[in-house]
Design an enzyme around this catalytic site. Sequence first.
Site, PDB file in Angstrom:
ATOM      1  N   GLY A 152       0.490  -7.009  -8.488  1.00 43.01           N
ATOM      2  CA  GLY A 152       1.391  -6.448  -9.493  1.00 43.01           C
ATOM      3  C   GLY A 152       1.023  -6.770 -10.932  1.00 43.01           C
ATOM      4  N   ASN A 155       5.028  -6.015 -16.069  1.00 39.85           N
ATOM      5  CA  ASN A 155       6.109  -5.330 -16.791  1.00 39.85           C
ATOM      6  C   ASN A 155       7.333  -4.990 -15.927  1.00 39.85           C
ATOM      7  OD1 ASN A 155       4.521  -3.475 -15.440  1.00 39.85           O
ATOM      8  ND2 ASN A 155       4.627  -1.928 -17.052  1.00 39.85           N
ATOM      9  N   LYS A 178       0.889 -10.188  -4.283  1.00 39.12           N
ATOM     10  CA  LYS A 178       0.616 -11.182  -5.326  1.00 39.12           C
ATOM     11  C   LYS A 178       1.158 -10.650  -6.651  1.00 39.12           C
ATOM     12  CE  LYS A 178      -2.627 -11.868  -8.251  1.00 39.12           C
ATOM     13  NZ  LYS A 178      -1.833 -12.283  -9.412  1.00 39.12           N
ATOM     14  N   SER A 180       2.056 -10.676 -10.740  1.00 38.06           N
ATOM     15  CA  SER A 180       1.326 -11.135 -11.925  1.00 38.06           C
ATOM     16  C   SER A 180       1.682 -12.600 -12.169  1.00 38.06           C
ATOM     17  CB  SER A 180       1.741 -10.305 -13.140  1.00 38.06           C
ATOM     18  OG  SER A 180       1.330 -10.971 -14.318  1.00 38.06           O
ATOM     19  N   GLU A 181       0.703 -13.363 -12.582  1.00 38.33           N
ATOM     20  CA  GLU A 181       0.940 -14.788 -12.895  1.00 38.33           C
ATOM     21  C   GLU A 181       1.891 -14.943 -14.086  1.00 38.33           C
ATOM     22  OE1 GLU A 181      -1.858 -13.116 -12.858  1.00 38.33           O
ATOM     23  OE2 GLU A 181      -3.217 -13.621 -14.508  1.00 38.33           O
ATOM     24  N   SER A 231      -4.416  -3.082 -15.224  1.00 38.09           N
ATOM     25  CA  SER A 231      -5.205  -2.425 -16.267  1.00 38.09           C
ATOM     26  C   SER A 231      -6.442  -1.748 -15.668  1.00 38.09           C
ATOM     27  CB  SER A 231      -5.636  -3.463 -17.289  1.00 38.09           C
ATOM     28  OG  SER A 231      -6.439  -4.434 -16.654  1.00 38.09           O
ATOM     29  N   VAL A 232      -7.079  -0.888 -16.424  1.00 41.53           N
ATOM     30  CA  VAL A 232      -8.283  -0.198 -15.957  1.00 41.53           C
ATOM     31  C   VAL A 232      -9.416  -1.189 -15.652  1.00 41.53           C
ATOM     32  CG1 VAL A 232     -10.091   1.450 -16.594  1.00 41.53           C
ATOM     33  CG2 VAL A 232      -7.679   2.005 -17.009  1.00 41.53           C
ATOM     34  N   PRO A 233      -9.690  -2.179 -16.510  1.00 41.22           N
ATOM     35  CA  PRO A 233     -10.776  -3.112 -16.171  1.00 41.22           C
ATOM     36  C   PRO A 233     -10.551  -3.833 -14.837  1.00 41.22           C
ATOM     37  CG  PRO A 233     -10.145  -3.372 -18.473  1.00 41.22           C
ATOM     38  CD  PRO A 233      -9.148  -2.439 -17.865  1.00 41.22           C
ATOM     39  N   GLU A 252      -2.784   2.045  -9.641  1.00 43.84           N
ATOM     40  CA  GLU A 252      -1.840   2.472 -10.690  1.00 43.84           C
ATOM     41  C   GLU A 252      -2.246   1.744 -11.952  1.00 43.84           C
ATOM     42  OE1 GLU A 252       0.333   4.719 -10.636  1.00 43.84           O
ATOM     43  OE2 GLU A 252       0.753   5.088  -8.532  1.00 43.84           O
ATOM     44  N   CYS A 286       3.392   1.655 -18.535  1.00 37.46           N
ATOM     45  CA  CYS A 286       2.051   2.227 -18.363  1.00 37.46           C
ATOM     46  C   CYS A 286       1.973   3.694 -18.770  1.00 37.46           C
ATOM     47  CB  CYS A 286       1.637   2.085 -16.912  1.00 37.46           C
ATOM     48  SG  CYS A 286       2.884   2.732 -15.784  1.00 37.46           S
ATOM     49  N   GLY A 457      -6.042   6.134 -12.451  1.00 38.97           N
ATOM     50  CA  GLY A 457      -5.713   5.724 -11.097  1.00 38.97           C
ATOM     51  C   GLY A 457      -6.144   6.645  -9.987  1.00 38.97           C
ATOM     52  N   GLU A 461       2.244   6.793  -5.861  1.00 37.76           N
ATOM     53  CA  GLU A 461       3.347   5.997  -5.336  1.00 37.76           C
ATOM     54  C   GLU A 461       4.583   6.881  -5.279  1.00 37.76           C
ATOM     55  OE1 GLU A 461       3.242   2.234  -7.794  1.00 37.76           O
ATOM     56  OE2 GLU A 461       2.518   1.450  -5.878  1.00 37.76           O
TER      57      GLU A 461
HETATM   58  P1  NAD Z   1      -4.003  -6.906 -15.363  1.00 37.14           P
HETATM   59  O1  NAD Z   1      -5.000  -5.885 -14.971  1.00 37.14           O
HETATM   60  O2  NAD Z   1      -4.425  -7.975 -16.289  1.00 37.14           O
HETATM   61  O3  NAD Z   1      -3.461  -7.668 -14.054  1.00 37.14           O
HETATM   62  C1  NAD Z   1      -2.856  -6.971 -12.996  1.00 37.14           C
HETATM   63  C2  NAD Z   1      -2.863  -7.839 -11.752  1.00 37.14           C
HETATM   64  O4  NAD Z   1      -4.188  -7.941 -11.246  1.00 37.14           O
HETATM   65  C3  NAD Z   1      -2.387  -9.282 -11.975  1.00 37.14           C
HETATM   66  O5  NAD Z   1      -1.590  -9.655 -10.889  1.00 37.14           O
HETATM   67  C4  NAD Z   1      -3.676 -10.058 -12.006  1.00 37.14           C
HETATM   68  O6  NAD Z   1      -3.528 -11.405 -11.623  1.00 37.14           O
HETATM   69  C5  NAD Z   1      -4.507  -9.296 -10.994  1.00 37.14           C
HETATM   70  N1  NAD Z   1      -5.955  -9.448 -11.106  1.00 37.14           N
HETATM   71  C6  NAD Z   1      -6.695  -9.694 -12.217  1.00 37.14           C
HETATM   72  N2  NAD Z   1      -8.007  -9.717 -11.909  1.00 37.14           N
HETATM   73  C7  NAD Z   1      -8.114  -9.477 -10.582  1.00 37.14           C
HETATM   74  C8  NAD Z   1      -9.208  -9.358  -9.673  1.00 37.14           C
HETATM   75  N3  NAD Z   1     -10.471  -9.493 -10.071  1.00 37.14           N
HETATM   76  N4  NAD Z   1      -8.939  -9.075  -8.382  1.00 37.14           N
HETATM   77  C9  NAD Z   1      -7.675  -8.903  -7.950  1.00 37.14           C
HETATM   78  N5  NAD Z   1      -6.599  -9.018  -8.757  1.00 37.14           N
HETATM   79  C10 NAD Z   1      -6.812  -9.293 -10.063  1.00 37.14           C
HETATM   80  O7  NAD Z   1      -2.752  -6.088 -15.890  1.00 37.14           O
HETATM   81  P2  NAD Z   1      -1.455  -6.654 -16.630  1.00 37.14           P
HETATM   82  O8  NAD Z   1      -1.864  -7.092 -17.994  1.00 37.14           O
HETATM   83  O9  NAD Z   1      -0.745  -7.585 -15.741  1.00 37.14           O
HETATM   84  O10 NAD Z   1      -0.560  -5.345 -16.738  1.00 37.14           O
HETATM   85  C11 NAD Z   1      -0.686  -4.413 -17.751  1.00 37.14           C
HETATM   86  C12 NAD Z   1      -1.508  -3.236 -17.285  1.00 37.14           C
HETATM   87  O11 NAD Z   1      -0.934  -2.672 -16.119  1.00 37.14           O
HETATM   88  C13 NAD Z   1      -1.523  -2.108 -18.315  1.00 37.14           C
HETATM   89  O12 NAD Z   1      -2.825  -1.568 -18.397  1.00 37.14           O
HETATM   90  C14 NAD Z   1      -0.564  -1.093 -17.737  1.00 37.14           C
HETATM   91  O13 NAD Z   1      -0.774   0.216 -18.169  1.00 37.14           O
HETATM   92  C15 NAD Z   1      -0.787  -1.262 -16.284  1.00 37.14           C
HETATM   93  N6  NAD Z   1       0.356  -0.756 -15.509  1.00 37.14           N
HETATM   94  C16 NAD Z   1       0.222   0.405 -14.781  1.00 37.14           C
HETATM   95  C17 NAD Z   1       1.294   0.928 -14.082  1.00 37.14           C
HETATM   96  C18 NAD Z   1       1.166   2.206 -13.291  1.00 37.14           C
HETATM   97  O14 NAD Z   1       2.000   2.446 -12.434  1.00 37.14           O
HETATM   98  N7  NAD Z   1       0.171   3.032 -13.522  1.00 37.14           N
HETATM   99  C19 NAD Z   1       2.531   0.272 -14.112  1.00 37.14           C
HETATM  100  C20 NAD Z   1       2.640  -0.908 -14.855  1.00 37.14           C
HETATM  101  C21 NAD Z   1       1.546  -1.407 -15.554  1.00 37.14           C
END
Ligand code: NAD
Length: 487
Positions: A152, A155, A178, A180-181, A231-233, A252, A286, A457, A461
């Site tokens: 997750g 947000n 899991k 978000s931290e 996020s995308v990365p 997503e 998002c 994405g 969902e």
């Molecule tokens: P993030 O990408 O930093 O982290 C997302 C989750 O991925 C966290 O739980 C993190 O611990 C985990 N993670 C990080 N690296 C990983 C890896 N290598 N392998 C597996 N898991 C890993 O995103 P964020 O900062 O928590 O959230 C903001 C982003 O999420 C924004 O880009 C936002 O647009 C997006 N978002 C998208 C939607 C959607 O439905 N499309 C909804 C909410 C947020």
Amino acid sequence: MPYPTQPTASHFIDGAYVEDAGGEVIEVVYPATGAVIARLHSATPAIIDRALDAAARAQAEWATWTGTQRGRVLRRAADIMRARNRDLSVLETYDTGKPLSETLVADATSAADALEYFGGLAGSLTGEHIPLGGGDFVYTRREPLGVCVGIGAWNYPTQIAAWKGAPALACGNAMVFKPSEMTPLCALKVAEILHEAGAPAGLYNVVQGMGAVGAALVTDPRVAKVSLTGSVPTGRKVYAAAAAEMKHVTMELGGKSPLVIFADADLDSAVSGAILANFYSTGQVCSNGTRVFVERSIRPAFVARMIERLNAGVVMGDPLDEATNFGPMANAKQLAIVEGYIAKGQAEGATLAHGGKRVGNEGYYIEPTIFTDVTDDMTIAREEIFGPVLSVLDFDTEEEALARANATEFGLAAGVFTQDLTRAHRMVAGFQAGTCYINTFNLAPVEAPFGGVKMSGVGRENSKEAINHYSEVKSVYVAMNPCEAPF
Ligand code: NAD
């Protein structure tokens, strides 16, 4: 800090709260004050192992239940969630900093909707009968994938945990989630409530941790599917890791969605749309429509009305006060990112028309911010900011607006405000986005598919579409005649 519904340990595994103090400490910070409200531990390899084993065991049992029985558990969980909405909303506010006035109507309620909707569908998930020649036929079985992993973003922690869990469980899968931290608390309550509602121990587990814990889950051979909100990365990494073992994925991811406002639009309605598209949840959504294309002739009136509405309506303050409608950013890191983009917008020549400043000495508050004179090449018009920063871009023709709206690597959402019916449908047919809006923005009811195209994405969902992403179809050929071979 005493707050209701506080989880009692870091992880929820096999039907119980579990602690392993050997894991790295995760501090949970209340974004309104910066105070540490809980200390959790990241999952150790032993915790990850226990969660996956418990999920595999529970899934084998759960898959033998009828759809109706599974659905009953999900619907009971929805009822419990609604009955505890206030406590769960307070917890969501502590976890994220979002105002209680929002969390009371948008988080546990949305999670309950997902549990109820997929609980209702569970009993009618069936295969097909396909007649062939000579009385032969094929039937299909819709089968669960097995153990699914959900990861997750910070947000919408309750909603994300349920949007992934409800369709997964309805289809007969188990889940290891899991969070978000940054916002680790709420998913624990989703797990606890599902267990209380009658889910077998181990069916829905929550483990805490940073990206490394997510990565360990994604690559584990016991896992059949990964659904990420992030996020995308991060999406690129998780998708690549899942692809190595040909695992199913739902991604997503982020966006930089366009909102196109034509001169014939109802001005106040369009301003409302732009507010929903930029400032709800302090801009941490998002699908936000952060590139607001406004037809040149109405731009001054639009911006003036927008600022008037913000000045009159925004109530920033203690998120637990129900009069507050604009909370802090969810964490210090994100606040710094947003401040960085605001500085960049000014440096690159955009006009700061409203806001832009931090508010108060405590917590992570920043004003709702509007930039005008933004051009397509500026950083603030190209990159996802994930904060309350709206960019106004002028346009002259429909063709130009559509081409510029689509000129992005993202494709999560897109919206149009106009009174011209045919133009509205032309625009949404042309938008490269998974979710489009006509004369509204940012709705995400469980009945409708939600998700992105391009870099935003893979998969959808919510709605019946989600079923296809949490189940597999097996074809069974049945011969009613002797089997013939060429020799
Ligand atoms: P993030 O990408 O930093 O982290 C997302 C989750 O991925 C966290 O739980 C993190 O611990 C985990 N993670 C990080 N690296 C990983 C890896 N290598 N392998 C597996 N898991 C890993 O995103 P964020 O900062 O928590 O959230 C903001 C982003 O999420 C924004 O880009 C936002 O647009 C997006 N978002 C998208 C939607 C959607 O439905 N499309 C909804 C909410 C947020």
